[in-house]
Write an enzyme that holds these catalytic residues in place. Structure first.
Site, PDB file in Angstrom:
ATOM      1  CE  LYS A   4      -0.833   0.338   4.819  1.00  0.00           C
ATOM      2  NZ  LYS A   4      -1.391  -0.505   6.285  1.00  0.00           N
ATOM      3  NE  ARG A  20      -6.497   0.462  11.125  1.00  0.00           N
ATOM      4  CZ  ARG A  20      -5.168   0.274  11.175  1.00  0.00           C
ATOM      5  NH1 ARG A  20      -4.484   1.401  10.983  1.00  0.00           N
ATOM      6  NH2 ARG A  20      -5.300  -0.429  10.775  1.00  0.00           N
ATOM      7  CE1 TYR A  44       9.206  32.430   1.951  1.00  0.00           C
ATOM      8  CE2 TYR A  44       9.489  29.848   1.704  1.00  0.00           C
ATOM      9  CZ  TYR A  44       9.079  31.094   1.184  1.00  0.00           C
ATOM     10  OH  TYR A  44       8.004  31.124  -0.048  1.00  0.00           O
ATOM     11  CG  MET A  98       5.947  23.487  -1.818  1.00  0.00           C
ATOM     12  SD  MET A  98       4.640  24.560  -3.127  1.00  0.00           S
ATOM     13  CE  MET A  98       3.980  25.125  -1.554  1.00  0.00           C
TER      14      MET A  98
HETATM   15  C1  LIG Z   1      -0.676  -0.993   6.918  1.00  0.00           C
HETATM   16  C2  LIG Z   1      -1.597  -2.311   7.597  1.00  0.00           C
HETATM   17  C3  LIG Z   1      -0.243  -3.576   7.695  1.00  0.00           C
HETATM   18  C4  LIG Z   1       1.560  -3.270   7.337  1.00  0.00           C
HETATM   19  O1  LIG Z   1       1.021  -3.610   8.379  1.00  0.00           O
HETATM   20  P1  LIG Z   1       2.954  -3.265   8.629  1.00  0.00           P
HETATM   21  O2  LIG Z   1       3.350  -2.623   9.673  1.00  0.00           O
HETATM   22  O3  LIG Z   1       3.229  -1.809   8.039  1.00  0.00           O
HETATM   23  O4  LIG Z   1       3.802  -4.077   8.616  1.00  0.00           O
HETATM   24  C5  LIG Z   1      -1.036  -4.175   7.917  1.00  0.00           C
HETATM   25  N1  LIG Z   1      -2.597  -5.465   8.108  1.00  0.00           N
HETATM   26  C6  LIG Z   1      -3.339  -4.239   8.170  1.00  0.00           C
HETATM   27  C7  LIG Z   1      -4.139  -3.888   8.097  1.00  0.00           C
HETATM   28  C8  LIG Z   1      -3.062  -2.396   7.668  1.00  0.00           C
HETATM   29  O5  LIG Z   1      -3.076  -1.160   7.012  1.00  0.00           O
END
Ligand SMILES: *Cc1c(COP(=O)(O)O)cnc(C)c1O
Length: 377
Positions: free
Chosen positions: A46, A144, A268, A316
């Site tokens: 991801k 969550r 800045y 930036m």
């Molecule tokens: C991001 C995520 C992972 C991977 O977690 P890491 O700690 O980055 O290995 C696994 N399961 C879920 C549900 C996640 O959201």
């Protein structure tokens, strides 16, 4: 022509900001997670593979023995299929009106955390005339993205009915731990217990999930009781986690230098002033590129073989570093972070200077920064 240029090996850092990806490190990290957990590895790519590039990270992980791929969103999963990756693939963050047909057509496994989602998926499966592959997702203590325990009996009953109707196959049951980086915290054992009771309920409802998975990187490395059948390794791919090898190096060329006197205010808000006559070096890397704007004044890069402080506010698009009275040669390249082998800061150093975690640093690297995988642009 541009394709030809892009295929050139990069022997030395090019005059542009680059995020260099070392796939031998990714491979070593996959093997470390497999060895330490003793079970199969899902490569979670991801957020563009934690900055490394989802497709190259996925390919490197599969070549090193990972057998599953995982993403948060469906778009991320679809992109992996479009790139030709055929391994089992799960995504888990799905709006109720997700493009279920695309997921089914591409054989993408879907995490299911509510009965409403299950109904939407079974409707899509009936329309498409296929069986959806699902993983029931239980909340093991994060409040969550998993189903709360109170909703679990109805979810497993619904899934069992949909499985009998030939509309879904319950491939797996998943959970996720909130505090796996604190292995002794009692919430971990509680999460494992919750997960086991959710599994028992699934079995009692007649389901036979063969892929049971609870652990992400930290749990895979530190909580053997959470391993089950599969560990989901995201951050660990790029070396975030105990004993792993950092896979990412961020570099930027110096675009301008200037000699300044002591007492010169910089950037800045004039938040910093030189304490001595020195040389300032300008890097074309700013907060839009993921260099954190809020940083400790101790933040440094490696430049000309020395640690050099970042001075004043990160803008930036650019940042100023103190290259010291001797300055740097034209064409010098700064290493912002890397594995630390040559004395450069690490992503962990930047995370501590920015008051955040490495995950935030590496996933924040922007699109203007060229990705260079194993020396190839
Ligand atoms: C991001 C995520 C992972 C991977 O977690 P890491 O700690 O980055 O290995 C696994 N399961 C879920 C549900 C996640 O959201």
């Amino acid at each position: 022509m541009s394709a030809l240029v892009a295929a050139q090996p990069v022997d030395r850092p090019a005059p542009r900001p680059e995020l260099r990806v070392d796939t031998t490190a990714i491979a070593a990290n996959v093997r470390a997670a497999a060895t330490s957990s003793g079970v199969a590895v899902m490569a979670v790519v991801k957020a563009d593979g934690f900055g490394a590039g989802a497709v190259p990270a996925a390919r490197a992980a599969l070549a090193a023995g990972a057998t599953w791929l995982g993403t948060a969103t469906l778009d991320e999963a679809v992109a992996l299929r479009r790139a030709g990756l055929a391994a089992p693939l799960l995504c888990w963050l799905l709006p109720i009106d997700a493009r279920w047909e695309a997921a089914l057509r591409l054989r993408i496994d879907l995490a299911v955390a509510s009965h409403a989602h299950l109904r939407a998926i079974t409707r899509a499966a009936r329309r498409a005339g296929v069986r959806a592959r699902v993983h029931l997702h239980v909340d093991t203590g994060m409040a969550r993205d998993g189903a709360p325990l109170g909703a679990w009996p109805a979810l497993v009953a619904g899934a069992a009915a949909a499985e009998r109707a030939g509309l879904v196959e319950v491939v797996g049951v998943m959970g996720h731990l909130a505090r796996a980086d604190e292995p002794a915290d009692p919430s971990n054992a509680a999460g494992v217990r919750t997960y086991r009771s959710a599994l028992d309920a699934a079995l009692a409802a007649g389901l036979r999930p063969t892929v049971r998975h609870l652990a992400a990187t930290e749990a895979a490395l530190r909580l053997p009781a959470a391993a089950f059948d599969l560990v989901r390794i995201g951050a660990g791919l790029v070396g975030i986690g105990p004993g792993l090898r950092p896979a990412l190096t961020l570099t930027a060329p110096v675009v301008l230098t200037r000699r300044v006197e002591a007492g010169t205010p910089i950037g800045y808000g004039h938040t910093a002033t030189t304490e001595r006559a020195t040389t300032l070096a300008l890097l074309p890397l700013g907060y839009a590129d993921g260099l954190p704007r809020r940083i400790d004044p101790r933040a440094e890069v490696l430049l000309g073989g020395r640690r050099c402080r970042v001075l004043g506010r990160v803008s930036m698009d650019q940042a100023v570093v103190d290259a010291g009275p001797r300055g740097v040669r034209p064409g010098a390249v700064a290493t912002v972070f890397g594995p630390g082998d040559d004395g450069e800061p690490t992503a962990a150093d930047w995370a501590s200077w920015a008051g955040t975690i490495e995950h935030d640093v590496v996933t924040g690297i922007g699109a203007r920064v060229a990705r260079v995988v194993d020396g190839r642009a």
